[in-house]
Design a protein around this motif. Structure first.
Motif, PDB file in Angstrom:
ATOM      1  N   GLY A  13      -1.411  -0.171  -2.226  1.00 41.42           N
ATOM      2  CA  GLY A  13      -0.339   0.613  -1.616  1.00 41.42           C
ATOM      3  C   GLY A  13       0.002   0.131  -0.214  1.00 41.42           C
ATOM      4  O   GLY A  13       1.167   0.027   0.156  1.00 41.42           O
ATOM      5  N   ILE A  14      -1.020  -0.189   0.562  1.00 37.63           N
ATOM      6  CA  ILE A  14      -0.793  -0.706   1.916  1.00 37.63           C
ATOM      7  C   ILE A  14      -0.096  -2.055   1.856  1.00 37.63           C
ATOM      8  O   ILE A  14       0.857  -2.304   2.605  1.00 37.63           O
ATOM      9  CB  ILE A  14      -2.129  -0.796   2.688  1.00 37.63           C
ATOM     10  CG1 ILE A  14      -2.669   0.604   2.980  1.00 37.63           C
ATOM     11  CG2 ILE A  14      -1.968  -1.592   3.983  1.00 37.63           C
ATOM     12  CD1 ILE A  14      -4.109   0.634   3.466  1.00 37.63           C
ATOM     13  N   SER A  15      -0.532  -2.922   0.938  1.00 38.17           N
ATOM     14  CA  SER A  15       0.090  -4.244   0.844  1.00 38.17           C
ATOM     15  C   SER A  15       1.549  -4.129   0.403  1.00 38.17           C
ATOM     16  O   SER A  15       2.401  -4.891   0.854  1.00 38.17           O
ATOM     17  CB  SER A  15      -0.690  -5.153  -0.116  1.00 38.17           C
ATOM     18  OG  SER A  15      -0.505  -4.774  -1.465  1.00 38.17           O
ATOM     19  N   TYR A  16       1.846  -3.170  -0.469  1.00 39.91           N
ATOM     20  CA  TYR A  16       3.231  -2.930  -0.909  1.00 39.91           C
ATOM     21  C   TYR A  16       4.087  -2.546   0.292  1.00 39.91           C
ATOM     22  O   TYR A  16       5.187  -3.077   0.485  1.00 39.91           O
ATOM     23  CB  TYR A  16       3.219  -1.811  -1.955  1.00 39.91           C
ATOM     24  CG  TYR A  16       4.532  -1.571  -2.656  1.00 39.91           C
ATOM     25  CD1 TYR A  16       5.615  -0.994  -2.022  1.00 39.91           C
ATOM     26  CD2 TYR A  16       4.681  -1.889  -3.999  1.00 39.91           C
ATOM     27  CE1 TYR A  16       6.799  -0.759  -2.669  1.00 39.91           C
ATOM     28  CE2 TYR A  16       5.862  -1.660  -4.662  1.00 39.91           C
ATOM     29  CZ  TYR A  16       6.918  -1.094  -3.998  1.00 39.91           C
ATOM     30  OH  TYR A  16       8.097  -0.864  -4.656  1.00 39.91           O
ATOM     31  N   LEU A  17       3.591  -1.619   1.090  1.00 34.26           N
ATOM     32  CA  LEU A  17       4.352  -1.182   2.265  1.00 34.26           C
ATOM     33  C   LEU A  17       4.502  -2.296   3.294  1.00 34.26           C
ATOM     34  O   LEU A  17       5.561  -2.440   3.908  1.00 34.26           O
ATOM     35  CB  LEU A  17       3.681   0.045   2.888  1.00 34.26           C
ATOM     36  CG  LEU A  17       3.664   1.299   2.011  1.00 34.26           C
ATOM     37  CD1 LEU A  17       2.889   2.406   2.701  1.00 34.26           C
ATOM     38  CD2 LEU A  17       5.074   1.754   1.683  1.00 34.26           C
ATOM     39  N   LEU A  18       3.461  -3.094   3.477  1.00 33.13           N
ATOM     40  CA  LEU A  18       3.561  -4.226   4.403  1.00 33.13           C
ATOM     41  C   LEU A  18       4.581  -5.255   3.917  1.00 33.13           C
ATOM     42  O   LEU A  18       5.367  -5.778   4.711  1.00 33.13           O
ATOM     43  CB  LEU A  18       2.197  -4.906   4.575  1.00 33.13           C
ATOM     44  CG  LEU A  18       1.157  -4.159   5.396  1.00 33.13           C
ATOM     45  CD1 LEU A  18      -0.184  -4.892   5.336  1.00 33.13           C
ATOM     46  CD2 LEU A  18       1.614  -3.999   6.827  1.00 33.13           C
ATOM     47  N   LEU A  19       4.567  -5.522   2.622  1.00 34.64           N
ATOM     48  CA  LEU A  19       5.476  -6.518   2.065  1.00 34.64           C
ATOM     49  C   LEU A  19       6.926  -6.091   2.223  1.00 34.64           C
ATOM     50  O   LEU A  19       7.754  -6.865   2.714  1.00 34.64           O
ATOM     51  CB  LEU A  19       5.156  -6.761   0.586  1.00 34.64           C
ATOM     52  CG  LEU A  19       6.023  -7.801  -0.123  1.00 34.64           C
ATOM     53  CD1 LEU A  19       5.832  -9.177   0.505  1.00 34.64           C
ATOM     54  CD2 LEU A  19       5.692  -7.844  -1.602  1.00 34.64           C
ATOM     55  N   PHE A  20       7.230  -4.873   1.830  1.00 36.74           N
ATOM     56  CA  PHE A  20       8.623  -4.443   1.851  1.00 36.74           C
ATOM     57  C   PHE A  20       9.037  -3.777   3.162  1.00 36.74           C
ATOM     58  O   PHE A  20      10.227  -3.701   3.458  1.00 36.74           O
ATOM     59  CB  PHE A  20       8.910  -3.531   0.660  1.00 36.74           C
ATOM     60  CG  PHE A  20       8.867  -4.293  -0.630  1.00 36.74           C
ATOM     61  CD1 PHE A  20       9.917  -5.120  -0.992  1.00 36.74           C
ATOM     62  CD2 PHE A  20       7.761  -4.231  -1.452  1.00 36.74           C
ATOM     63  CE1 PHE A  20       9.869  -5.857  -2.167  1.00 36.74           C
ATOM     64  CE2 PHE A  20       7.704  -4.960  -2.632  1.00 36.74           C
ATOM     65  CZ  PHE A  20       8.768  -5.773  -2.987  1.00 36.74           C
ATOM     66  N   GLY A  21       8.079  -3.322   3.950  1.00 33.26           N
ATOM     67  CA  GLY A  21       8.410  -2.702   5.226  1.00 33.26           C
ATOM     68  C   GLY A  21       8.407  -3.669   6.396  1.00 33.26           C
ATOM     69  O   GLY A  21       9.111  -3.472   7.378  1.00 33.26           O
ATOM     70  N   ILE A  22       7.606  -4.727   6.298  1.00 35.08           N
ATOM     71  CA  ILE A  22       7.508  -5.696   7.395  1.00 35.08           C
ATOM     72  C   ILE A  22       7.897  -7.100   6.936  1.00 35.08           C
ATOM     73  O   ILE A  22       8.712  -7.766   7.569  1.00 35.08           O
ATOM     74  CB  ILE A  22       6.077  -5.699   7.988  1.00 35.08           C
ATOM     75  CG1 ILE A  22       5.778  -4.352   8.627  1.00 35.08           C
ATOM     76  CG2 ILE A  22       5.919  -6.823   9.003  1.00 35.08           C
ATOM     77  CD1 ILE A  22       4.362  -4.185   9.108  1.00 35.08           C
ATOM     78  N   GLY A  23       7.321  -7.546   5.826  1.00 39.22           N
ATOM     79  CA  GLY A  23       7.543  -8.909   5.367  1.00 39.22           C
ATOM     80  C   GLY A  23       8.989  -9.227   5.026  1.00 39.22           C
ATOM     81  O   GLY A  23       9.542 -10.241   5.470  1.00 39.22           O
ATOM     82  N   MET A  24       9.615  -8.382   4.230  1.00 41.04           N
ATOM     83  CA  MET A  24      11.005  -8.630   3.829  1.00 41.04           C
ATOM     84  C   MET A  24      11.971  -8.567   5.008  1.00 41.04           C
ATOM     85  O   MET A  24      12.834  -9.440   5.136  1.00 41.04           O
ATOM     86  CB  MET A  24      11.432  -7.666   2.716  1.00 41.04           C
ATOM     87  CG  MET A  24      10.737  -7.909   1.422  1.00 41.04           C
ATOM     88  SD  MET A  24      11.144  -9.541   0.770  1.00 41.04           S
ATOM     89  CE  MET A  24      10.324  -9.464  -0.789  1.00 41.04           C
ATOM     90  N   ILE A  37       4.893 -14.913   2.976  1.00 40.37           N
ATOM     91  CA  ILE A  37       4.113 -15.720   2.048  1.00 40.37           C
ATOM     92  C   ILE A  37       2.711 -15.127   1.892  1.00 40.37           C
ATOM     93  O   ILE A  37       2.247 -14.882   0.772  1.00 40.37           O
ATOM     94  CB  ILE A  37       4.036 -17.185   2.526  1.00 40.37           C
ATOM     95  CG1 ILE A  37       5.429 -17.813   2.499  1.00 40.37           C
ATOM     96  CG2 ILE A  37       3.048 -17.978   1.691  1.00 40.37           C
ATOM     97  CD1 ILE A  37       5.511 -19.144   3.221  1.00 40.37           C
ATOM     98  N   TYR A  38       2.042 -14.892   2.998  1.00 36.74           N
ATOM     99  CA  TYR A  38       0.664 -14.406   2.959  1.00 36.74           C
ATOM    100  C   TYR A  38       0.577 -12.955   2.490  1.00 36.74           C
ATOM    101  O   TYR A  38      -0.320 -12.601   1.718  1.00 36.74           O
ATOM    102  CB  TYR A  38      -0.002 -14.586   4.322  1.00 36.74           C
ATOM    103  CG  TYR A  38       0.036 -16.028   4.760  1.00 36.74           C
ATOM    104  CD1 TYR A  38      -0.707 -16.992   4.080  1.00 36.74           C
ATOM    105  CD2 TYR A  38       0.857 -16.444   5.797  1.00 36.74           C
ATOM    106  CE1 TYR A  38      -0.657 -18.330   4.452  1.00 36.74           C
ATOM    107  CE2 TYR A  38       0.915 -17.781   6.179  1.00 36.74           C
ATOM    108  CZ  TYR A  38       0.161 -18.716   5.498  1.00 36.74           C
ATOM    109  OH  TYR A  38       0.226 -20.035   5.852  1.00 36.74           O
ATOM    110  N   ILE A  39       1.504 -12.131   2.949  1.00 36.40           N
ATOM    111  CA  ILE A  39       1.519 -10.739   2.493  1.00 36.40           C
ATOM    112  C   ILE A  39       1.811 -10.697   0.996  1.00 36.40           C
ATOM    113  O   ILE A  39       1.218  -9.919   0.258  1.00 36.40           O
ATOM    114  CB  ILE A  39       2.561  -9.914   3.286  1.00 36.40           C
ATOM    115  CG1 ILE A  39       2.191  -9.849   4.767  1.00 36.40           C
ATOM    116  CG2 ILE A  39       2.666  -8.502   2.715  1.00 36.40           C
ATOM    117  CD1 ILE A  39       3.277  -9.265   5.654  1.00 36.40           C
TER     118      ILE A  39
END
Length: 94
Positions: A13-24, A37-39
């Motif tokens: 869940g945290i990785s999902y939020l990091l990917l779409f909340g910060i990474g994208m 890439i890393y996330i």
């Protein structure tokens, strides 16, 4: 097994939020693709681990196919795995 699944659910869940909340946003708004890439790798690994552990926990606990489908759909929704942890996993550990 349930504790490992619970931890994996929270991390997924945290990785999902990091990917779409910060990474994208970094990739598409700020034109900085490297963190994504890393996330993305971490999220992909945790997603696969979550689904595999969901299968194992459902078999171990003799949970229904309906329960597995709920666990799987939750992995596709923002905050879904947090809900699963609170609703399905924590009561089983108590």
């Amino acid at each position: 097994m349930l504790k490992i699944f619970s931890l994996t659910a929270l991390l997924e869940g945290i990785s999902y939020l990091l990917l779409f909340g910060i990474g994208m946003p970094l990739k598409y708004v700020a034109q900085i693709p490297e963190p994504n890439i890393y996330i993305g790798y971490a999220h992909g690994f945790l997603f696969i681990a979550y689904v595999a552990l969901a299968v194992m926990v459902c078999v171990e606990r003799k949970w229904s196919l309906k329960t597995f489908i709920i666990l799987f759909i939750a992995s596709l929704l923002p905050f879904g795995t947090f809900y699963i942890d609170k609703k399905y996993l924590k009561p089983q550990m108590a």
